[in-house]
Design an enzyme around this catalytic site. Sequence first.
Site, PDB file in Angstrom:
ATOM      1  N   HIS A   1      42.430  47.678  22.072  1.00  0.00           N
ATOM      2  CA  HIS A   1      42.924  48.850  22.945  1.00  0.00           C
ATOM      3  C   HIS A   1      44.081  48.130  24.047  1.00  0.00           C
ATOM      4  CE1 HIS A   1      39.733  47.424  25.608  1.00  0.00           C
ATOM      5  NE2 HIS A   1      40.372  47.668  26.632  1.00  0.00           N
TER       6      HIS A   1
ATOM      7  N   ASP B   1      37.864  46.365  18.016  1.00  0.00           N
ATOM      8  CA  ASP B   1      38.594  46.169  19.245  1.00  0.00           C
ATOM      9  C   ASP B   1      39.369  44.810  19.326  1.00  0.00           C
ATOM     10  OD1 ASP B   1      39.894  47.152  21.243  1.00  0.00           O
ATOM     11  OD2 ASP B   1      37.977  47.006  22.730  1.00  0.00           O
TER      12      ASP B   1
ATOM     13  N   GLY C   1      42.342  45.545  33.079  1.00  0.00           N
ATOM     14  CA  GLY C   1      43.238  44.420  33.006  1.00  0.00           C
ATOM     15  C   GLY C   1      42.485  43.306  32.494  1.00  0.00           C
ATOM     16  N   ASN C   2      41.226  43.327  32.684  1.00  0.00           N
ATOM     17  CA  ASN C   2      40.529  41.983  32.277  1.00  0.00           C
ATOM     18  C   ASN C   2      40.366  42.170  30.518  1.00  0.00           C
ATOM     19  OD1 ASN C   2      38.752  41.670  35.020  1.00  0.00           O
ATOM     20  ND2 ASN C   2      39.001  39.865  33.625  1.00  0.00           N
ATOM     21  N   SER C   3      40.666  43.254  30.041  1.00  0.00           N
ATOM     22  CA  SER C   3      40.336  43.479  28.745  1.00  0.00           C
ATOM     23  C   SER C   3      41.380  42.479  27.906  1.00  0.00           C
ATOM     24  CB  SER C   3      40.926  45.144  28.162  1.00  0.00           C
ATOM     25  OG  SER C   3      39.846  45.885  28.833  1.00  0.00           O
TER      26      SER C   3
ATOM     27  N   GLY D   1      47.988  39.461   8.668  1.00  0.00           N
ATOM     28  CA  GLY D   1      48.841  40.557   8.990  1.00  0.00           C
ATOM     29  C   GLY D   1      48.136  41.985   8.644  1.00  0.00           C
TER      30      GLY D   1
END
Lengths: 346, 564
Positions: free
Chosen positions: B69, B100, B180-182, B231
């Site tokens: 995300h 994620d 922002g820590n994500s 990839g």
Amino acid sequence: MKFHRRTLLTLAGTFLPPFSALHGRSLDTDSFAPQQVVVKLFGAGLGSLDSYGTGVLVTAEGHVLTVASHLVSAGFLTAVTSDGKRFAAETVATEPSLDAALLKLKTEPSDQFPCIDLKSALDPEPGTPVLAWSNMFRVAAGNEPVSIVHGVIAASVPLEAVQGKWKFPLQSRVWLIDAITNNSGAAGGLLTDDSGRPVGLIGREIRHAVSGTWVNYAVPLTTLRPAVEAMLEGRKLAAAQPQRNTPALSARELTARFGLALMPAVLERTPAWVDGVIPGSTAAAAGIRRGDLIVLIGDAVITSEADARRRLAEYRPGQKIAITVSRDEQLQELSLVVAASATDNR
Amino acid sequence: MGRCSVCLLVFLSTLTPLTAEDLRQNERQRIEVIQRIAPSVVCVMDSAGAGGGSGVLISADGFAISNYHVTSGSASFLKCGLNDGKVYDAVLVGIDPTGDVSLIQLQGRTDFPFATPGNSDNVRAGDQCLALGNPFLLASDFSPTVTWGIVSGTRRYQYPANTFLEYTDCIQIDASINPGNSGGPLFDIQGRWIGINGRASFEKRGRVNSGAAYAISVNQVLNFIDHLKCGLIVDHGRTDFTVESDEQFNVIVRQVSELSEAWRRGLRSGAILESFAGRQLSSANDFQNVVGIFPEGTRIPLVWRDRSGRHSATVRLGPLHSFRKAPELPQERRQGPPDEQAEAEAQEQPSAELQKLFIARDGFSNYYYNQLATQQLLTPLRMRLADIPPAAAWKIQLNSVEQDPGLQAELVVTADTIGLRLNDRSWLQNTTQPNMQEEPAMFPGFLIAIGQLHRMLQKEGPAFDELTAAGKTLHLPSGRTLKVLNARSGTRLARWYFDDQEALPVALDLEPEAATDEIRLIFADWKTWQGVIFPERLGIVDPATEQVRWLQTSDAIGKQESGK
């Protein structure tokens, strides 16, 4: 739960993983005993009111201490113990001045539970590192361990808080904690020191009356202990189990004795709205007005018109009654003295 | 009091209080750890240098892990800041949308600092932890923000909330995690990388820390890392059966697809599933947690109990989502600037050199990396095959050992036909239109598999429609973690396994026909015979027992002309 003592003690040593190095030191595995005594509560929620909460086992027979929240007043509670077993729980008593409720799990007589010993509760100084154990956000399901957050007792203060528009009724000194315990479902969880020794009961999702910030607080177990003992012994008056020896006043008796008329009970739980006050009566002298909603009589929460009639029947001539009413979205505490002349013919 | 005799007497702890010197030493150690790990923390931005989240470098060649995300808002190229204050170009390599997770590669150095993974299975509630990253994009000089806390719970399951992002077996922490820590790393107090911070319980306070955040365990990330390096758009696995919990903490099997491997092994509705991938189960959540940490295609051992007793078998996980393209996230789940117009205008064109590192293709996150990984497997294979003369046909003599003494077999293989004579019986299989009736009942699919082997060992290179490197996986029954090369011809998928020592494959799994058991071969002791390379020992895995039946090669001949 057909536990024997030995099983319980063994569980504490093996069932749970070792606790490591909070604040740079190792804790022995027994510190995880809080995991065993914290129960997950599930009941009726509505809108922003959660349908889940937390409680703490305080007797081996399955008494659970929690906050006197909507979950308790709504009833139909289910408690899930640390081993994932489910029990129906009924309310034994509540103590509104401490926002405490005592529940009893419906168990077999032989069932035994791990529990905290309230007598061993600590009364630590501000600055003490603490851990908060709770079912916050319902992260854990079934037998999964509850969440633990860490913090420090920041202050010991009288609580001045509001719940929505209402002044929060808790009237005791509390600990403010610098951990975020003010979360969905956390109330009623256990606060321990960093060795797992019991310290307090995690408080509710309320805001500070002045700053509006969410207050992270816990009620000291040393403060709760006399109330829990009283509730266990059935000494204290309790809203959940009205005393049967004093019959409720009829509407007519209520008017005769206090000069007070309440909105007629059209539903089972019609709130205690004041429908009329006879001029010159005891009620008028206390300052009660038409349109007031009676929310507290003494320290008991009044949930209905019938509840008010029952409660007021317990007072005798000359006794002073503290009545808290809600008027224009403000709480007002009024003082009513039961007049000798108002005594009925009994 | 009788009542309290059963209370847990845990309050006898005799901890000696920490001295001031202890505290100072703890602090020094903590500072030392943070200084050591901070250089590996990445500030992840889009190619315009805007927006952002966090990431962590995992190798000196610049591979870094972040959240899907975080990178999904960006195109294929990104900018990354490190705590040396410099900004590096980066290219998107692989994505795991369900988990994620995304893998990017920073460019421009071969000596990037990187984090060392710990074992997240050893993380315990109560452990101290450090979360590093770029909350609220505070790090304008790219030095990461450090928050400290404890592990609040392990093996947590977080449902896919309005998206496909599912957090299984994750680590719950009370260290502050904010937007922002994500994508940033979670470390244990010794500085070992144990997770990727990606999600938090946000509620009445809005999107800020609430004391309940969740990190994807590093062990799960590592299960996918080689797939990501290929990839791929990596998919998670699913089983062909459903389960539910009962009141006695049993996991009960509910519906089993009659076309599934589990069904063929005898798993039926009502059975109690005891373990999956070696983990004991006591709830449906436990099961979800274990299934969620494996990529699609992983073969998993399971143990169950039913009226006839206890059984064990292995089943291959099917694909969960089968994304052909990177899936879209709802806007609120993405990070970075919402205004795509402005974003497009601000983006600088990546350099020609950088553009070479990205090839778009359906089913792949970045096909360039797949080509790279595929060539890493095929180049040594081709070199090995270069030693022998081209052979259009093989003639192989096989003898059984151990279980079936006296079994004699002769294989004749050409480009379009495989013949097998087994003792007194014989089969002839057409490789272009194989027919399961022409397979020996003892090992159905064996001829088709040998046909695939013949295609694989062509001197001019493997003859398949498509060859794609597919990461590393646990191979059963060997128990080894091996590289996988997927070979497709038509709709048939053959999984070839390679180890680090041998240029030639060490195993092959192949489903000869839909809804039939795989033929699973093991190749041991490759040997150059007369004009052909063939293993001295050929193992066939019995799907019912997982036992390997070994055949010994006594002679093999490769011929130039057709051997019909």
